[in-house]
Design a protein around this motif. Structure first.
Motif, PDB file in Angstrom:
ATOM      1  N   LYS C 164       0.962  -1.104   0.228  1.00 25.22           N
ATOM      2  CA  LYS C 164       0.093  -0.125  -0.016  1.00 25.22           C
ATOM      3  C   LYS C 164       1.004   1.178   0.015  1.00 25.22           C
ATOM      4  O   LYS C 164       0.632   2.193  -0.824  1.00 25.22           O
ATOM      5  CB  LYS C 164      -0.624  -0.046   1.431  1.00 25.22           C
ATOM      6  N   ASP C 541     -12.002   4.759   9.692  1.00 26.79           N
ATOM      7  CA  ASP C 541     -12.156   4.352   8.139  1.00 26.79           C
ATOM      8  C   ASP C 541     -11.327   5.574   7.562  1.00 26.79           C
ATOM      9  O   ASP C 541     -11.455   5.529   6.340  1.00 26.79           O
ATOM     10  CB  ASP C 541     -13.581   4.180   7.889  1.00 26.79           C
ATOM     11  N   GLU C 546     -10.011   5.017   3.088  1.00 29.29           N
ATOM     12  CA  GLU C 546      -9.979   3.525   3.198  1.00 29.29           C
ATOM     13  C   GLU C 546     -10.815   2.839   2.500  1.00 29.29           C
ATOM     14  O   GLU C 546     -10.332   1.926   1.612  1.00 29.29           O
ATOM     15  CB  GLU C 546      -9.957   2.880   4.723  1.00 29.29           C
ATOM     16  N   TRP C 547     -11.910   3.384   2.362  1.00 29.05           N
ATOM     17  CA  TRP C 547     -12.993   2.837   1.570  1.00 29.05           C
ATOM     18  C   TRP C 547     -12.725   3.142  -0.020  1.00 29.05           C
ATOM     19  O   TRP C 547     -12.608   2.211  -0.722  1.00 29.05           O
ATOM     20  CB  TRP C 547     -14.317   3.409   1.678  1.00 29.05           C
ATOM     21  N   ASN C 549      -9.723   3.579  -0.889  1.00 27.51           N
ATOM     22  CA  ASN C 549      -8.381   2.649  -1.450  1.00 27.51           C
ATOM     23  C   ASN C 549      -9.218   1.328  -1.779  1.00 27.51           C
ATOM     24  O   ASN C 549      -8.590   0.796  -2.717  1.00 27.51           O
ATOM     25  CB  ASN C 549      -7.571   2.661  -0.385  1.00 27.51           C
ATOM     26  N   ARG C 550      -9.878   0.720  -0.937  1.00 24.78           N
ATOM     27  CA  ARG C 550     -10.435  -0.690  -1.147  1.00 24.78           C
ATOM     28  C   ARG C 550     -10.829  -0.755  -2.368  1.00 24.78           C
ATOM     29  O   ARG C 550     -10.764  -1.730  -3.023  1.00 24.78           O
ATOM     30  CB  ARG C 550     -11.148  -1.269   0.057  1.00 24.78           C
ATOM     31  N   THR C 551     -11.831   0.372  -2.644  1.00 30.73           N
ATOM     32  CA  THR C 551     -12.632   0.170  -3.850  1.00 30.73           C
ATOM     33  C   THR C 551     -11.550   0.043  -5.152  1.00 30.73           C
ATOM     34  O   THR C 551     -12.023  -0.671  -6.145  1.00 30.73           O
ATOM     35  CB  THR C 551     -13.650   1.383  -4.005  1.00 30.73           C
ATOM     36  N   ARG C 554      -9.972  -3.225  -5.380  1.00 30.05           N
ATOM     37  CA  ARG C 554     -10.650  -4.458  -5.663  1.00 30.05           C
ATOM     38  C   ARG C 554     -10.929  -4.247  -7.232  1.00 30.05           C
ATOM     39  O   ARG C 554     -11.302  -5.110  -7.750  1.00 30.05           O
ATOM     40  CB  ARG C 554     -11.988  -4.338  -4.762  1.00 30.05           C
TER      41      ARG C 554
END
Lengths: 103, 518, 595
Positions: C164, C541, C546-547, C549-551, C554
Motif C-alpha cells: 500500500k 475508516d 480507506e473505502w 482505496n479498497r474500492t 478491488r
C-alpha cells in the motif's frame, strides 16, 4: 469492370484467402487447420505471380513464388510433425483438447 | 577483413548442422543404451556434452566477428553487401539486434549447460539455438522486403521447434501448435502485403519503395500493405490483440528459450515491422496513431493480465506485452515528431528489456530447475512455490528481484533509465496527447509494481515452501549468466549512457532510413 | 573540494556499508553486522555534520552523464545539508537502537542493508541539485520503505501495508516525474536552480501542472491528505524503521520538496492556498484519528501526519523557516517517541494501548524520555516543539486566512488531548489487559536503547537553542531575500518574537484547556473511541479514504481477473484476434484517409 485474366486471378486470391481464414476460424481438426494454412500460403504465392505480372517483372514474381513454396512446405512439415505428436499425446486431433492453457 | 558482419551471419548458419551432427555421433560405448518407451525397446539418443561446448565455441568466435563488425561500423558507418538480387546492409539497428541476440544467446547457451543436461535431444536444442541467433542477426541486416520475410520465417521455424522442445509434454505441445498456427497466419499476411507493395511499386528494395511511396501518398494498395505488415509482424511482436500465443509459448518453452523469445525474438519481430512499415512511412501520417493505440493497449492489457497470474513464467510473459507497449510508445513518438529521441529511448529499452527479461526468465528457470526439474518433476513454477527461496538460493532470488524491480521501473536499475528516455522524448513534443500517454505509461509502471513487488516479497519470506525445502542445489554454471546480467542491469542503471553507442545509432538509423523526419 | 568528498562520503558510506553487510558478512556473524552498521551509519552522520559549516548554495559536484540524463549534480546548500544531517544522525541513532531491538532477528543482514541503503538515499535526496537525481533518490527511499515495512513478511498485514505504501507513494511520484519531465522538456536541464530561476518563463498552464504535480508528489510522500492512509498501515515495520523512515526522515521529503521549490511555485494562483488546505485537512483529520486509535504505533503515525500537516501549512503560509524548524523539532521528538514506544513494545510484546497501563514504574527511563517527547509534541514551553509550533502558528496567522488558523489551533488542542491520552494509557493508571501478562514482565530499556533515547531526549530539550545558525543555513539556501522568504533569526529575536506574538498566548490557552479536560475525565480516555460514536467510526475508516482505496484496489483486481477470460486458450478465437485486428487497423487507416 472487364473480366481480364488479372481480375480472375485477383478473385481467385481473395477466394483462397476467404477459404483459408474460414478454415482457421471454424475448423477444429488440426490437420484441417494446417490445410487451411497451406491454402493461405497458396493465395500468397498466386498474389506474387500476379504482382510480378502487373508490374512487368513476371520472372521475379515467379522466383519469389518458388521461394514461398519452399518456406511454406517447411512450415507444413513442422506443423504436421507437431500434429503427429499431438495425436500421440492427446489421442485426438480436435483442437478443443488443446485449450488447457488459458487465463 | 571487410564485411565482418557477413561472417557474423554465416558462421552460425554454417555451424548449426555441425552442432547437430557431431552431437549425434556416439563417441563412447555408454551412449548405446536402450530404454523402454511405450512398451518398445528403443535405442536412446546418445548423450554427449559436445553440442553444448560446440555451441559455446561458436558463440565465442562470433564475439570476435562482432567486435570487428562493431569497430568497422563505428568507424565507417553502415556497410552493405550485394549478391545477385539479395542485398544485406548493416546499420545501427542491425548492430543493435546483433548485439542483443548474440549477448543473450551466449548467456543462454551457458545457462542451458546444466539446465538441459538431463533432456534427450540436446543436439537439436543447441543446433536450433545457434541457428536462431544467426538468423536473427541476418534479419537485422536484410535490406529488401522479401529477404526480410525469408529471414523472419527462418527465425520463426527455428523457434517453433524450440518452443515445442518438450514434445512429450502436452502443455508444451499445445503452446507449440498455437504458436505455429498464429505465426504462420501472420506470415501469410506479411506476404500479401509484400505482394501489394511489389505490384504497386515494382521493387522490393526498402529505399526504392520509400521514394516510390513518397510519390503516391494515400495509395490504397500501400495503405493495405502497411496494415498487413502491422498485423502480420505484429503477431510475432505480440501486439494486443494478436498476443494470445505469447503467454503459452513463453511459459512452456525451456527457460533459456523463454529468455530468448521474450528478450530477442519478439523484438526481432518489432524490428522487421519497423523496417517494413518504415519504407511506407510517407504514405500516411496515421502510422504514429496506430503505434500509440497498440502501445497503450499493450501496456494496459499486459499489466492487467499479469496482475492475477499465479505462475511465475506466465506472469513474466504477460509483462513482456507491457514492455513492448513502452517500446511502441517511444517509436510512435519518434514517428510522430520525426526526432530520433523516442526511437533511441525505445531501442535503449529494447536492450534493457532483453537484459532484464532475460535475467528474469533465467533466474526463474534456475529456480524452476532447482525446485522441480532436478527432482524429475515438470510442474509449473507457482509464485507461492518461491516462498522463502532467498535463504536457500540467494543468488537466483537476488537476480530475479533485480530483474523484476528493474522491469517495474525502479531506479537505479536499467529499466527506469530507458523508460525515462522515452518519457523525455514524449514531453519534448510539447503535445498534450503524447504527454497524456506518457503519464498513462508512468501510471502503468506503478500498476506493474502491483505484481512485481509481491513476487520479490514472496522470495524473502522466512517460512520456506515445501518445494524449496526439497529443492536441489544450484549448479554454479547457471550462476554465471545471472551474475553477469545483474551486474549489467545495475551498471546501466547507474550510468545510463553506457550503451548509448548501440541505441543512438539505432535510433538515428530508424529515422534516416525511413525518413520519418520527412 | 573537501565538501565534494564529504558529500560522496555522506551518501556513499551507508551504501558501502549496505554492500559489506549483504555480500561481505551475510548472516554469519550477528555481532559483525551490528558493528558494521553502526560504523557506517555514524561515520556518514559525522560527514554530514562536517558539511554544515561549509554549506553554500553552489554546485560542487557535477557528473556529466550525457544524453537525456543531463548532469548528475550535488548542491549541498543549507536546506539540503540540514535534511541530510537529520537523516544520517537520526539514522545512526535508529541503528544503535536496533542493536537491542533487533537482537536475534532472522535476516538481520537484509534489515541493516536496507536501512543503510535508505540512509544513503535520503542523504542523496537532500544533497542533490538535479531534479532527475532527486526523483531517483525519491524512488529508492520508497523502495527501502516498502521493503522494511514488509520486513516481517510472513505476516500478511505487513505485506499489505508495504505494498500500500509503495503504490501510493509511487502514484504520487508520478507527479514529481511529470514535473521533472516538464523541466527538462521546456528548460533543457535538470538543475533545481534552473527551474527556480526560469519558472516564470514557462507557459502558465505548464507551470500549473508542474506546481500541482509536485504538490501531489509531496502529499503522497508525506502522507498528507488525501494520501494519509498509507502511513498508519506502515506501522507494521520494525519500530526503529518507523522512527527513522516514517517519522523523522522520508515522510519529511514531501515538506522538503515544497520548501525547496516554494520560490518557483508561490506565484502560481491557488497553489499556496491549496498547500495550506492540504496541511489543514491532514492536521485536523489525523488528529481526530489519533484520538480514537488503540494501537500505540498507529497513534504516533497519525500524530506524524498531523504534525507534517503543520509543516505543509507553514510552507503554504510562506514561512519556510518555520516549517523547516518544526521539521527539525519533529524529527527529534517523534523519533524519541517512536523509539520509546519501541522500547515499550519490545518489553511487553503488544502494541495495543488497552493492554498497557501503569508501566511507568517498571520502566522509569522510558517513561521520562517518552514524556519529554510528548511534552515537545504538545508544544509546552520550553521544549523544541513549543518554539517551532508557535512559529508555525504565527506564520499562519500572518500569511494565511484566519479560518485556517483557527482550525490549526483546534488541531493543537486535539494534539494535547491525544498525547495526554497515550501517556496516560501507557504509563499511568491501573494495569489493564486481560491477564496483564506483559506488564508484570516489563523491564526498562537496555544500554543501546538507553543511549538513543537519552540523546534524543536531550535534543528535544535543546535543539531550539540552535535557531541562530539554523536560520542562517536555511536563509543561505534561498539567495536573494524576497518577501516572506527565510531570513536569519537570532535566538533572542526568536524568543522575543514568539513570546510577544498573540498566537502564542491563544495556543497555550487552548493546549492548557485540552490537557485540563483530559485530566478531568482521565478515567474515560480508554474508552474514548466508543463514546465518540459515529465520529470514531468515520475516523477509523480514515473518513472514507480507506473505502476509496479498497474500492480502487478491488476494482482493478476485478478488471484484471475479468480480462483473463479474453485469454481463452482456444485457437480459433486467437485467429479471430488476428483477423479482427486487421479489420480494425484497416478501418483506422481508412478513417485517416477520409480525414
Amino acid at each position: 469492370m472487364t473480366w481480364t485474366p488479372l481480375t480472375l486471378v485477383l478473385i481467385g486470391v481473395i477466394c483462397l484467402l476467404g477459404v483459408g481464414f474460414y478454415g482457421l476460424l471454424i475448423s477444429r481438426n488440426l490437420i484441417k487447420i494446417i490445410v487451411a494454412l497451406q491454402i493461405l500460403g497458396k493465395a500468397a504465392l498466386i498474389a506474387f505471380v500476379m504482382a510480378g505480372n502487373v508490374n512487368g517483372q513476371t520472372g521475379q514474381g515467379q522466383a519469389l513464388a518458388m521461394t514461398i513454396i519452399v518456406a511454406d512446405t517447411i512450415v507444413a512439415v513442422v506443423g504436421l510433425a507437431l500434429a503427429v505428436q499431438v495425436r500421440r499425446r492427446f489421442g485426438t486431433m480436435d483442437i478443443k483438447a488443446l485449450s488447457n492453457l488459458k487465463g | 577483413m571487410n564485411n565482418a558482419f557477413l561472417w557474423l551471419i554465416a558462421l552460425p548458419l554454417l555451424a548449426s548442422p555441425f552442432v547437430y551432427i557431431l552431437g549425434r555421433i556416439p563417441f563412447s560405448r555408454a551412449a548405446f543404451r536402450t530404454v523402454r518407451l511405450d512398451g518398445h525397446l528403443v535405442l536412446e539418443n546418445p548423450r554427449s556434452r559436445i553440442p553444448a561446448f560446440l555451441a559455446l565455441a561458436v558463440m565465442l568466435i562470433m564475439w570476435v566477428f562482432f567486435a570487428m563488425t562493431a569497430s568497422q561500423f563505428l568507424a565507417n558507418g553502415a556497410q552493405s553487401w550485394t549478391f545477385g538480387s539479395v542485398s544485406l546492409r548493416l546499420d545501427g539497428l542491425s548492430l543493435l539486434l546483433a548485439a542483443v541476440a548474440l549477448g543473450l544467446g551466449t548467456l543462454v547457451v551457458i545457462f542451458s549447460g546444466p539446465y538441459m543436461a538431463d533432456d534427450a535431444g540436446e543436439e537439436k536444442y543447441y543446433a536450433l539455438l545457434v541457428l536462431m541467433v544467426g538468423v536473427m542477426i541476418g534479419l537485422g541486416c536484410a535490406y529488401d522486403l522479401f529477404n526480410l520475410w525469408v529471414w523472419f520465417e527462418a527465425m520463426a521455424v527455428s523457434s517453433y521447434l524450440l518452443v515445442a522442445f518438450y514434445h512429450e509434454q502436452p502443455a508444451a505441445l499445445e503452446s507449440g501448435v498455437k504458436y505455429l498456427v498464429q505465426s504462420a497466419a501472420g506470415s501469410v499476411l506479411v506476404l500479401l502485403g509484400i505482394a501489394l507493395v511489389f505490384a504497386q511499386t515494382g521493387t522490393l528494395a526498402l529505399d526504392q519503395i520509400q521514394s516510390a511511396a513518397r510519390a503516391t501518398v494515400n495509395a490504397p494498395a500501400l495503405l493495405a500493405a502497411g496494415a498487413l505488415f502491422l498485423i502480420g509482424y505484429g503477431v510475432k511482436a505480440a501486439l494486443v490483440p494478436l498476443h494470445t500465443w505469447l503467454p503459452d509459448a513463453h511459459s512452456q518453452a525451456p527457460s533459456g528459450i523463454s529468455a530468448m523469445l521474450s528478450g530477442v525474438v519478439i523484438e526481432a519481430g518489432l524490428v522487421a515491422l519497423l523496417r517494413s512499415l518504415g519504407s511506407l512511412s510517407a504514405v500516411t501520417p496515421s502510422w504514429s496513431t496506430l503505434l500509440f493505440i497498440f502501445g497503450a493497449l499493450n501496456m494496459l492489457l499486459g499489466n492487467l493480465l499479469a496482475l492475477r497470474q499465479t505462475q511465475v513464467k506466465r506472469m513474466l510473459a504477460f509483462s513482456s506485452l507491457s514492455h513492448i507497449g513502452y517500446m511502441l510508445l517511444g517509436l510512435g513518438i519518434a514517428v510522430y515528431s520525426g526526432q530520433p529521441g523516442g526511437a533511441e529511448g525505445s531501442f535503449f529499452h529494447l536492450i534493457n528489456h532483453a537484459l532484464m527479461k532475460g535475467l528474469a526468465f533465467l533466474a526463474a528457470g534456475a529456480l524452476l530447475y532447482c525446485l522441480f526439474i532436478a527432482t524429475g518433476s515438470h510442474n509449473a513454477l507457482l509464485i507461492s512455490d518461491l516462498a522463502g527461496a532467498a535463504r536457500r538460493y540467494p543468488l537466483p532470488a537476488l537476480a530475479l528481484s533485480i530483474a523484476v524491480l528493474g522491469l517495474g521501473g525502479l531506479p537505479p536499475l536499467a529499466g527506469f533509465m530507458s523508460k525515462w528516455q522515452i518519457f523525455v522524448a514524449g514531453f519534448q513534443t510539447h503535445d498534450l496527447v503524447v504527454m497524456g500517454l506518457v503519464i498513462f505509461a508512468a501510471l502503468n509502471s506503478v500498476l506493474s509494481l502491483g505484481y512485481y513487488a509481491p513476487l520479490v516479497n514472496m522470495m524473502y519470506r522466512q517460512k520456506p515452501s515445501t518445494a524449496v525445502q526439497s529443492g536441489k542445489p544450484l549448479p554454479w554454471i547457471m550462476g554465471i549468466p545471472l551474475v553477469l546480467l545483474s551486474l549489467a542491469i545495475v551498471a546501466i542503471g547507474i550510468w545510463p549512457t553506457l550503451v548509448q553507442w548501440l541505441s543512438a545509432p539505432a535510433g538515428a538509423a530508424l529515422v534516416s532510413m525511413t525518413a520519418f523526419g520527412r | 573540494m573537501t565538501s565534494s568528498v564529504l558529500v560522496a562520503l555522506t551518501i556513499g558510506l551507508p551504501w558501502l556499508g549496505a554492500l559489506c553487510i549483504s555480500f561481505g558478512v551475510r548472516d554469519r556473524s550477528e555481532r559483525a553486522q551490528h558493528a558494521l552498521a553502526i560504523l557506517f551509519a555514524v561515520t556518514s552522520g559525522l560527514a554530514a555534520l562536517a558539511l554544515l559549516p561549509t554549506a553554500a548554495n553552489a554546485t560542487i559536484l557535477r557528473i556529466p552523464v550525457g544524453g537525456v540524463f543531463g548532469d548528475f549534480t550535488f548542491n549541498p546548500d543549507g536546506l539540503g545539508v540540514f535534511l541530510a544531517s537529520v537523516a544520517t544522525v537520526v539514522g545512526s541513532l535508529a541503528v544503535i537502537f536496533s542493536v537491542d531491538y533487533m537482537r536475534g532477528e532472522k535476516q538481520l543482514g537484509r534489515y541493516y542493508a536496507l536501512v543503510l541503503l535508505f540512509i544513503g538515499a535520503m542523504a542523496g535526496l537532500a544533497l542533490t541539485g538535479s531534479i532527475l537525481l532527486l526523483f531517483i533518490f525519491w524512488e529508492i527511499t520508497a523502495l527501502c520503505s516498502y521493503a522494511l515495512i514488509s520486513f516481517y513478511n510472513d505476516d500478511p498485514k505487513a505485506v499489505a501495508g508495504g505494498i500500500k505504501a509503495l503504490i501510493m507513494t509511487q502514484i504520487g511520484g508520478v507527479g514529481l516525474l511529470v514535473g521533472a519531465l516538464i523541466v527538462y522538456a521546456y528548460l533543457g536541464g535538470y538543475d533545481i536552480s534552473l527551474l527556480i530561476e526560469k519558472a516564470n518563463t514557462l507557459p502558465p498552464g505548464v507551470l500549473n501542472v508542474l506546481a500541482f504535480g509536485f504538490l501531489i508528489a509531496a502529499a503522497a510522500k508525506s502522507a498528507q491528505f488525501p494520501f494519509q492512509t498509507w502511513l498508519p498501515d506502515a506501522m507494521e515495520a520494525p519500530t526503529p524503521v518507523s522512527a527513522l523512515i516514517h517519522a523523522a526522515t522520508m515522510v519529511n521529503a514531501g515538506v522538503y520538496l515544497l520548501a525547496r521549490f516554494y520560490p518557483a511555485f508561490a506565484p502560481v494562483p491557488g497553489w499556496t492556498m491549496a498547500v495550506m488546505i492540504v496541511g489543514m485537512l491532514s492536521a485536523l483529520l489525523t488528529a481526530i484519528m489519533a484520538l480514537v486509535a488503540t494501537d500505540l504505533k498507529r497513534v504516533l503515525a497519525y500524530s506524524t501526519v498531523s504534525q507534517l500537516g503543520y509543516m505543509v501549512y507553514a510552507v503554504g503560509a510562506g514561512s519556510i523557516l518555520a516549517s523547516q524548524f518544526h521539521l527539525l523539532s519533529h524529527a527529534v521528538f517523534k523519533a524519541l517517541l517512536f523509539l520509546g514506544a519501541g522500547a515499550v513494545i519490545h518489553a511487553i510484546g503488544t502494541r495495543d494501548l488497552r493492554k498497557m497501563g501503569g508501566l511507568g514504574r517498571q520502566m522509569p527511563l522510558i517513561r521520562t524520555t517518552f514524556i519529554i517527547g510528548a511534552l515537545a509534541l504538545v508544544g509546552i514551553p520550553i521544549l523544541n516543539g513549543f518554539w517551532s509550533k508557535e512559529m508555525v502558528l504565527e506564520a499562519g496567522l500572518s500569511g494565511g486566512p484566519a479560518w485556517i488558523w483557527i482550525v490549526m489551533l483546534i488541531g493543537a488542542g486535539l494534539t494535547a488531548l491525544y498525547t495526554f491520552r497515550v501517556v496516560w494509557m501507557v504509563f499511568f493508571g491501573a494495569p489493564r489487559g486481560d491477564d496483564n501478562h506483559g506488564a508484570t514482565h516489563a523491564h526498562d530499556a537496555t544500554h543501546a536503547m538507553r543511549f538513543a533515547l537519552v540523546v534524543l531526549a536531550v535534543g528535544a530539550l535543546t535543539t531550539w537553542l540552535l535557531i541562530g545558525p539554523f536560520s542562517g543555513l536555511i536563509a543561505s539556501s534561498f539567495g536573494a531575500v524576497a518577501a516572506g522568504q527565510p531570513h536569519e533569526l537570532s535566538l533572542t529575536e526568536m524568543i522575543a518574537e514568539v513570546v510577544t506574538a498573540p498566537a502564542t498566548g491563544i495556543a497555550l490557552i487552548v493546549i492548557a484547556l485540552a490537557i485540563g479536560a483530559a485530566w478531568w475525565r482521565r478515567d474515560k480516555l480508554t474508552a474514548l473511541g466508543n463514546r465518540l460514536g459515529w465520529l470514531s467510526r468515520m475516523a477509523t475508516d480514515s473518513f472514507g479514504f480507506e473505502w476509496i482505496n479498497r474500492t480502487i484496489v478491488r476494482g482493478t483486481q476485478a478488471i484484471a481477473g475479468g480480462l483473463r477470460v479474453t485469454q481463452t486458450g482456444a485457437l480459433n478465437w486467437n485467429i479471430l484476434g488476428i483477423v479482427g485486428g486487421l479489420i480494425v487497423v484497416l478501418a483506422i487507416l481508412a478513417m485517416g484517409v477520409a480525414r
